[in-house]
Design a protein around this motif. Structure first.
Motif, PDB file in Angstrom:
ATOM      1  N   LYS A 289      52.473  53.062  65.595  1.00  0.00           N
ATOM      2  CA  LYS A 289      52.786  53.932  64.541  1.00  0.00           C
ATOM      3  C   LYS A 289      52.882  55.474  65.237  1.00  0.00           C
ATOM      4  N   LEU A 290      54.046  56.147  64.478  1.00  0.00           N
ATOM      5  CA  LEU A 290      54.094  57.556  64.569  1.00  0.00           C
ATOM      6  C   LEU A 290      54.108  58.123  63.419  1.00  0.00           C
ATOM      7  N   LYS A 291      53.414  59.254  63.167  1.00  0.00           N
ATOM      8  CA  LYS A 291      53.231  59.922  61.995  1.00  0.00           C
ATOM      9  C   LYS A 291      53.498  61.425  62.187  1.00  0.00           C
ATOM     10  N   LEU A 292      54.490  61.955  61.550  1.00  0.00           N
ATOM     11  CA  LEU A 292      54.571  63.478  61.302  1.00  0.00           C
ATOM     12  C   LEU A 292      54.520  64.295  60.092  1.00  0.00           C
TER      13      LEU A 292
END
Length: 417
Positions: A25-28
Motif C-alpha cells: 500500500k502507498l497512501k499520499l
C-alpha cells in the motif's frame, strides 16, 4: 511529474521509474485548508479519478478508477444548479467636485460560490471624460510579440485577487490607453504580471474597447473575456479593482443631477447580471459660465443666391460649466429659403449613411476644438427631415480621431424666421 492541462487545468501526475520492489500500500495525503494545493470542483456531483499502472515485467498496463462526491457548496452551503451569479459592483469618482480633475475607481467582487467572471461592460454618465490629448496611445505590437507600453500611455493601476478561501493572492497591474481596437476609436489594456512566489507565468493581458455614444458623447467600456486559466492554473478571480489615477487626466461633468454608472457582468456559464452604482457631483452652481457668441454674414446676397452665415461659440473650456443648450435666433433680415428646405435628406437615408444624402441637403459645416482631443472634430451640416416634424433639423456630422458625434439642431420656423 505533474502536468497541467493549459485549457482545463486538469492535473495528471506521473511516477516514473519507481523502485522495483514489492509493496502492499502507498497512501499520499495532501494538505487542505487555505493553503491547499488543489481545489474541489465548482459544482456538486460525482467525479472520477483515473489511473494506469505499468509493470516492470513488460506485460500490459493495468487501469483503475475511483470516484468521489461533492455534496455541498463553499462553507457547507446547499448545492445549486445552475451556480448563482451575484457579483458586487462599485464605481465612481474619488473627488465629487463638478468639473474637477479626479481619480476614478471601479471594483468588482466575486464569491467562491459564484460562476467565474468572464467579461465586463461599463456605461459612464455623459460628461465624464478625460484629456486623451495628453496621452500617447500605446501602439499595437507586431504579431507574436508582447506589448511594450511606456509611461506616456499609462493612465492607471489595477489589482486582481485570485484564489478560493479567505486568503486570496493579489497581483498588481498597470492600465494603458491604446490605439483604436475592434472598431472603437481607443482601447484599454490591463497588464498583470502573473508572478507568485517561484512561479512566473508571464503577463496576463486583458483588452477593452472604448466606445463613444454619437449623440451624448458618453463613454462605454467593453472588455474582452477575462482569462479562466493561465498556463493551466485556474485564475478564480475574487476581486478586481481598476483605478484611473493619472494626474490631470480624467475629470467630472458639470451636471449635478443624480446619475448612475451602469453596466453588466457576464460569467463563463453564460449568466449575466446588470449592475449600477450611483453617481453625482456637487457645487455646479459655483462654476463660472461665460460663453461668447459671434455671428456674421457675407457681403452680398440675393434671392437666387442666399446669404452665408458664420457663427462662433466660445467657452473657456475646463473649469467652466459645460453648455447644455444653445438657442440661436436668426435676425428677421435672414428668412429661411423654402427651395433649400425642400431638399432636406430623409431620416432613413441619413441614419443609414449621411454621405448618401443629396448634395442639396448639405448646408454648411462645423468645426469643434476640444481639450479632450489633440485634433478638432469637423464635418458637414445636413438638413434632415424627421417624419412628422414640421421642419427639418440641422444635423452636424462631426468626426475626428476615430470618433463620430452627431450634433442635433432642432429647427422651428415662424413667419419665415
Amino acid at each position: 511529474d505533474v502536468h497541467l492541462d493549459p485549457t482545463t487545468g486538469q492535473l495528471t501526475s506521473t511516477f516514473k521509474n519507481t523502485p522495483p520492489e514489492p509493496f502492499s500500500k502507498l497512501k499520499l495525503n495532501f494538505f487542505g485548508g487555505p493553503t491547499a494545493s488543489q481545489s474541489t470542483p465548482a459544482q456538486c456531483g460525482s467525479y472520477a479519478t483515473q489511473a494506469s499502472f505499468v509493470p516492470w515485467s513488460g506485460t500490459s498496463a493495468a487501469s483503475a478508477s475511483s470516484s468521489f462526491e461533492i455534496t455541498s457548496g463553499p462553507k457547507g452551503a446547499a448545492c445549486a444548479n445552475p451556480q448563482p451569479f451575484a457579483p458586487s459592483f462599485q464605481a465612481g469618482s474619488v473627488d465629487n467636485q463638478a468639473g474637477a480633475f479626479t481619480n476614478f475607481s471601479l471594483t468588482i467582487g466575486h464569491s467562491d460560490s459564484d460562476q467565474w467572471l468572464q467579461a465586463l461592460t461599463v456605461h459612464l454618465p455623459p460628461g465624464v471624460a478625460a484629456l486623451l490629448s495628453t496621452v500617447t496611445p500605446c501602439p499595437e505590437p507586431v504579431a507574436g510579440q508582447e506589448w511594450a507600453c511606456g509611461p506616456e500611455s499609462l493612465i492607471g493601476h489595477s489589482t486582481a485577487s485570485s484564489g478560493l478561501g479567505e486568503d486570496p493572492f493579489t497581483l498588481a497591474g498597470q492600465v494603458y490607453l491604446t490605439v483604436g481596437y475592434d472598431k472603437a476609436p481607443f482601447g484599454l489594456l490591463v497588464v498583470t504580471p502573473a508572478d507568485a512566489g517561484p512561479f512566473h507565468l508571464g503577463n496576463v493581458d486583458v483588452r477593452s474597447r472604448i466606445e463613444v455614444d454619437p449623440t451624448t458623447a458618453a463613454v462605454t467600456i467593453v472588455s474582452d473575456p477575462f482569462p479562466t486559466f493561465v498556463k493551466g492554473v485556474p485564475v478564480q478571480l475574487k476581486q478586481i479593482n481598476v483605478a484611473v489615477d493619472r494626474p490631470g487626466f480624467e475629470f467630472n461633468p458639470t451636471n449635478c443631477n443624480q446619475m448612475a454608472i451602469t453596466g453588466s457582468l457576464s460569467s463563463v456559464g453564460k449568466a449575466s447580471e446588470s449592475v449600477s452604482s450611483p453617481f453625482q457631483v456637487a457645487n455646479c452652481a459655483k462654476l463660472p459660465f461665460s460663453p461668447k457668441l459671434t455671428a456674421g454674414t457675407g457681403a452680398q446676397a440675393s434671392k437666387a443666391n442666399g446669404a452665408a452665415l458664420n457663427v462662433k461659440v466660445e467657452s473657456a473650456g475646463l473649469g467652466q460649466a459645460n453648455i447644455a443648450k444653445v438657442d440661436l435666433q436668426l435676425p428677421i433680415a435672414m428668412p429661411s429659403r423654402l427651395s433649400t428646405i425642400q431638399k432636406a435628406c430623409v431620416e432613413a437615408v441619413f441614419n443609414a449613411n449621411p454621405a448618401a444624402c443629396d448634395e442639396g441637403s448639405n448646408i454648411g459645416y462645423a468645426t469643434i476644438h476640444t481639450p479632450v482631443l489633440k485634433n478638432p472634430l469637423t464635418g458637414p451640416a445636413y438638413l434632415v427631415s424627421h417624419g412628422g416634424a414640421a421642419f427639418p433639423d440641422v444635423e452636424f456630422v462631426l468626426q475626428g480621431e476615430g470618433i463620430l458625434l452627431i450634433l442635433a439642431g432642432k429647427t422651428d420656423i415662424k413667419k419665415g424666421i
